[in-house]
Design a protein around this motif. Structure first.
Motif, PDB file in Angstrom:
ATOM      1  N   THR A   1       0.702 -11.008  10.332  1.00  0.00           N
ATOM      2  CA  THR A   1       1.078 -11.139  11.740  1.00  0.00           C
ATOM      3  C   THR A   1       2.503 -11.638  11.933  1.00  0.00           C
ATOM      4  OG1 THR A   1       0.158 -13.383  11.776  1.00  0.00           O
ATOM      5  CG2 THR A   1      -1.301 -11.567  12.435  1.00  0.00           C
ATOM      6  N   SER A   2       3.199 -11.961  10.841  1.00  0.00           N
ATOM      7  CA  SER A   2       4.551 -12.491  10.957  1.00  0.00           C
ATOM      8  C   SER A   2       5.510 -11.711  10.069  1.00  0.00           C
ATOM      9  CB  SER A   2       4.585 -13.964  10.546  1.00  0.00           C
ATOM     10  OG  SER A   2       5.927 -14.413  10.453  1.00  0.00           O
ATOM     11  N   PRO A   3       6.671 -11.313  10.603  1.00  0.00           N
ATOM     12  CA  PRO A   3       7.640 -10.591   9.774  1.00  0.00           C
ATOM     13  C   PRO A   3       8.271 -11.467   8.694  1.00  0.00           C
ATOM     14  CG  PRO A   3       8.546 -11.024  11.962  1.00  0.00           C
ATOM     15  CD  PRO A   3       7.101 -11.413  12.011  1.00  0.00           C
ATOM     16  N   THR A   4       8.064 -12.774   8.757  1.00  0.00           N
ATOM     17  CA  THR A   4       8.611 -13.664   7.731  1.00  0.00           C
ATOM     18  C   THR A   4       7.588 -14.004   6.650  1.00  0.00           C
ATOM     19  OG1 THR A   4       8.046 -15.640   9.024  1.00  0.00           O
ATOM     20  CG2 THR A   4      10.237 -14.681   9.372  1.00  0.00           C
TER      21      THR A   4
ATOM     22  N   ARG B   1       4.879 -12.561   1.500  1.00  0.00           N
ATOM     23  CA  ARG B   1       4.279 -11.461   0.745  1.00  0.00           C
ATOM     24  C   ARG B   1       4.958 -10.132   1.024  1.00  0.00           C
ATOM     25  NH1 ARG B   1      -1.845 -12.221   2.598  1.00  0.00           N
ATOM     26  NH2 ARG B   1      -0.707 -12.448   4.585  1.00  0.00           N
ATOM     27  N   LEU B   2       5.770 -10.076   2.080  1.00  0.00           N
ATOM     28  CA  LEU B   2       6.430  -8.830   2.472  1.00  0.00           C
ATOM     29  C   LEU B   2       7.877  -8.763   1.993  1.00  0.00           C
ATOM     30  CD1 LEU B   2       5.098  -8.540   6.144  1.00  0.00           C
ATOM     31  CD2 LEU B   2       4.008  -7.827   4.007  1.00  0.00           C
ATOM     32  N   ALA B   3       8.245  -9.587   1.032  1.00  0.00           N
ATOM     33  CA  ALA B   3       9.645  -9.673   0.594  1.00  0.00           C
ATOM     34  C   ALA B   3      10.191  -8.331   0.104  1.00  0.00           C
ATOM     35  CB  ALA B   3       9.781 -10.726  -0.503  1.00  0.00           C
ATOM     36  N   ASP B   4       9.346  -7.499  -0.498  1.00  0.00           N
ATOM     37  CA  ASP B   4       9.823  -6.205  -0.995  1.00  0.00           C
ATOM     38  C   ASP B   4      10.348  -5.311   0.123  1.00  0.00           C
ATOM     39  OD1 ASP B   4       9.001  -7.013  -3.479  1.00  0.00           O
ATOM     40  OD2 ASP B   4       7.503  -5.433  -3.762  1.00  0.00           O
ATOM     41  N   TYR B   5       9.936  -5.564   1.356  1.00  0.00           N
ATOM     42  CA  TYR B   5      10.234  -4.652   2.469  1.00  0.00           C
ATOM     43  C   TYR B   5      11.300  -5.202   3.421  1.00  0.00           C
ATOM     44  CZ  TYR B   5       5.773  -2.901   0.801  1.00  0.00           C
ATOM     45  OH  TYR B   5       4.752  -2.420   0.006  1.00  0.00           O
ATOM     46  N   THR B   6      11.944  -6.281   3.033  1.00  0.00           N
ATOM     47  CA  THR B   6      12.859  -6.978   3.940  1.00  0.00           C
ATOM     48  C   THR B   6      14.152  -6.203   4.172  1.00  0.00           C
ATOM     49  OG1 THR B   6      12.002  -9.111   3.194  1.00  0.00           O
ATOM     50  CG2 THR B   6      14.147  -9.118   4.285  1.00  0.00           C
TER      51      THR B   6
ATOM     52  N   SER C   1       2.672  -2.765  -3.917  1.00  0.00           N
ATOM     53  CA  SER C   1       1.980  -3.066  -2.668  1.00  0.00           C
ATOM     54  C   SER C   1       2.260  -1.950  -1.680  1.00  0.00           C
ATOM     55  CB  SER C   1       2.448  -4.407  -2.079  1.00  0.00           C
ATOM     56  OG  SER C   1       3.805  -4.335  -1.676  1.00  0.00           O
ATOM     57  N   LEU C   2       1.526  -1.977  -0.552  1.00  0.00           N
ATOM     58  CA  LEU C   2       1.774  -1.064   0.554  1.00  0.00           C
ATOM     59  C   LEU C   2       1.820  -1.860   1.844  1.00  0.00           C
ATOM     60  CD1 LEU C   2      -0.571   0.568  -1.439  1.00  0.00           C
ATOM     61  CD2 LEU C   2       0.480   2.423  -0.122  1.00  0.00           C
ATOM     62  N   LEU C   3       2.606  -1.351   2.792  1.00  0.00           N
ATOM     63  CA  LEU C   3       2.729  -1.972   4.111  1.00  0.00           C
ATOM     64  C   LEU C   3       2.600  -0.862   5.137  1.00  0.00           C
ATOM     65  CD1 LEU C   3       3.489  -4.319   6.069  1.00  0.00           C
ATOM     66  CD2 LEU C   3       5.893  -3.726   5.637  1.00  0.00           C
ATOM     67  N   MET C   4       1.652  -1.024   6.074  1.00  0.00           N
ATOM     68  CA  MET C   4       1.419   0.072   7.009  1.00  0.00           C
ATOM     69  C   MET C   4       0.748  -0.393   8.283  1.00  0.00           C
ATOM     70  SD  MET C   4      -1.749   2.050   5.113  1.00  0.00           S
ATOM     71  CE  MET C   4      -0.767   2.200   3.615  1.00  0.00           C
ATOM     72  N   ALA C   5       0.848   0.455   9.279  1.00  0.00           N
ATOM     73  CA  ALA C   5       0.076   0.253  10.505  1.00  0.00           C
ATOM     74  C   ALA C   5      -1.371   0.658  10.236  1.00  0.00           C
ATOM     75  CB  ALA C   5       0.667   1.099  11.631  1.00  0.00           C
ATOM     76  N   ARG C   6      -2.292   0.048  10.950  1.00  0.00           N
ATOM     77  CA  ARG C   6      -3.720   0.298  10.733  1.00  0.00           C
ATOM     78  C   ARG C   6      -4.059   1.785  10.832  1.00  0.00           C
ATOM     79  NH1 ARG C   6      -7.792  -2.178   8.385  1.00  0.00           N
ATOM     80  NH2 ARG C   6      -7.078  -4.163   9.304  1.00  0.00           N
TER      81      ARG C   6
ATOM     82  N   ASP D   1       3.149  -2.485  14.930  1.00  0.00           N
ATOM     83  CA  ASP D   1       4.485  -1.890  14.900  1.00  0.00           C
ATOM     84  C   ASP D   1       5.592  -2.932  15.057  1.00  0.00           C
ATOM     85  OD1 ASP D   1       3.383   0.601  14.539  1.00  0.00           O
ATOM     86  OD2 ASP D   1       3.477   1.161  16.658  1.00  0.00           O
ATOM     87  N   ALA D   2       5.356  -3.949  15.879  1.00  0.00           N
ATOM     88  CA  ALA D   2       6.382  -4.972  16.094  1.00  0.00           C
ATOM     89  C   ALA D   2       6.668  -5.743  14.817  1.00  0.00           C
ATOM     90  CB  ALA D   2       5.956  -5.918  17.212  1.00  0.00           C
ATOM     91  N   VAL D   3       5.636  -6.061  14.063  1.00  0.00           N
ATOM     92  CA  VAL D   3       5.819  -6.784  12.802  1.00  0.00           C
ATOM     93  C   VAL D   3       6.532  -5.890  11.788  1.00  0.00           C
ATOM     94  CG1 VAL D   3       4.640  -7.839  10.843  1.00  0.00           C
ATOM     95  CG2 VAL D   3       3.876  -8.339  13.169  1.00  0.00           C
ATOM     96  N   LEU D   4       6.122  -4.626  11.731  1.00  0.00           N
ATOM     97  CA  LEU D   4       6.782  -3.698  10.811  1.00  0.00           C
ATOM     98  C   LEU D   4       8.277  -3.620  11.096  1.00  0.00           C
ATOM     99  CD1 LEU D   4       4.249  -0.705  10.719  1.00  0.00           C
ATOM    100  CD2 LEU D   4       4.594  -2.452   8.979  1.00  0.00           C
ATOM    101  N   GLU D   5       8.642  -3.496  12.347  1.00  0.00           N
ATOM    102  CA  GLU D   5      10.058  -3.416  12.704  1.00  0.00           C
ATOM    103  C   GLU D   5      10.766  -4.729  12.410  1.00  0.00           C
ATOM    104  OE1 GLU D   5      12.960  -2.256  16.484  1.00  0.00           O
ATOM    105  OE2 GLU D   5      10.794  -1.924  16.613  1.00  0.00           O
ATOM    106  N   GLY D   6      10.093  -5.847  12.623  1.00  0.00           N
ATOM    107  CA  GLY D   6      10.693  -7.140  12.333  1.00  0.00           C
ATOM    108  C   GLY D   6      10.988  -7.329  10.853  1.00  0.00           C
ATOM    109  N   VAL D   7      10.155  -6.773  10.001  1.00  0.00           N
ATOM    110  CA  VAL D   7      10.357  -6.888   8.555  1.00  0.00           C
ATOM    111  C   VAL D   7      11.461  -5.949   8.087  1.00  0.00           C
ATOM    112  CG1 VAL D   7       9.318  -6.552   6.285  1.00  0.00           C
ATOM    113  CG2 VAL D   7       7.975  -7.575   8.128  1.00  0.00           C
ATOM    114  N   THR D   8      11.352  -4.676   8.472  1.00  0.00           N
ATOM    115  CA  THR D   8      12.227  -3.643   7.912  1.00  0.00           C
ATOM    116  C   THR D   8      13.574  -3.546   8.615  1.00  0.00           C
ATOM    117  OG1 THR D   8      11.325  -1.935   9.365  1.00  0.00           O
ATOM    118  CG2 THR D   8      10.210  -2.294   7.254  1.00  0.00           C
TER     119      THR D   8
END
Length: 271
Positions: free
Chosen positions: A8-11, A14-19, A57-62, A84-91
């Motif tokens: 739920t958070s772009p920070t 675990r999502l470091a690969d996609y930053t 890993s994978l990162l995706m919308a439901r 989508d908002a979290v995805l955009e915040g990460v990438t």
């Protein structure tokens, strides 16, 4: 089988690969340090997995989990699901293709291993634009080129933009990277390749006038500067795509490197 984890958070660490996927310098550093690359979109992810790259890993919308269900069943990696908002915040951009995968790079083979059984190859010198590299790989794979060889400073075919533009063709075309630019062409000549340097120079031989050869290596240079003088001088033939006379009178004397590569591959590198 993959495990699903909502984020739920772009920070989320675990999502470091996609930053910050649009930060080229950051991505080059991060991907080199961790030996990873990213695939974007269902088709490209499928091709990367099919090529044998282990999934980190994978990162995706439901909404994308169903269409990739068979892939997710086949891998042992976490699947991070976000809106989508979290995805955009990460990438750093809207992820319209809905799914990203972080995968491990495989060791590149040496140049000799890639070209030893090839008859038609492309050699890319200092093409630093990732979009051009991806598009050239797609042309080469579609038109029957056997392999590609990259000069040391050429852009990374596994950079996200290259992979995306190539539609996964970077996984279909064997390639290697030279370690010695200065003597790189001598190594190809030792394998019996006729060396052809593509240039817009009026003094070059038109494509359809090149003497036949069993093994051919087509050299492509960067947009703007083109091939280095050393590689031009070392080539067996300088070749050109003849321009329309009217276009020449209007100052149009060349094509971009991707269009030129497609025409040259079809004309020179077909069996």
């Amino acid at each position: 089988m993959a495990g699903f984890f909502p984020v739920t958070s772009p920070t989320d660490p675990r999502l470091a690969d996609y930053t910050r996927l649009r930060d080229v310098n950051l991505r080059k550093s991060l991907e080199a340090e961790h030996g990873l690359f990213l695939a974007e979109g269902e088709k490209v992810i499928r091709r990367a997995v099919a090529a044998g790259h282990p999934v980190r890993s994978l990162l995706m919308a439901r909404r994308w989990t169903a269409s990739l269900a068979d892939v997710l069943d086949s891998v042992d990696a976490p699947v991070y699901v976000a809106d989508d908002a979290v995805l955009e915040g990460v990438t750093g951009f809207p992820v319209h293709r809905g799914a990203l995968a972080s995968l491990e790079r495989l060791p590149l083979p040496p140049v000799d291993a890639v070209v030893k059984d090839a008859r038609r190859i492309l050699v890319l010198e200092d093409i630093v634009d990732h979009t051009n590299v991806g598009a050239i790989f797609r042309c080469a794979a579609a038109l029957g080129v056997d392999a590609a060889v990259l000069a040391p400073r050429c852009a990374d075919p596994l950079y996200r933009r290259s992979v995306k533009v190539s539609m996964g063709a970077v996984f279909a075309l064997p390639y290697a990277r030279m370690t010695d630019w200065h003597n790189g062409l001598a190594g190809l000549r030792a394998h019996g390749f006729q060396i052809l340097a593509l240039t817009p120079s009026a003094g070059a031989v038109p494509l359809d006038s090149v003497p036949p050869a069993d093994r051919r290596a087509l050299l492509l240079g960067s947009e703007g500067d083109g091939l280095s003088s050393r590689w031009l001088d070392e080539a067996d033939h300088r070749v050109r795509i003849p321009m329309n006379e009217t276009a020449l009178s209007r100052g149009v004397d060349s094509l971009n490197v991707t269009a030129a590569a497609a025409i040259a591959c079809y004309t020179l590198l077909r069996p």
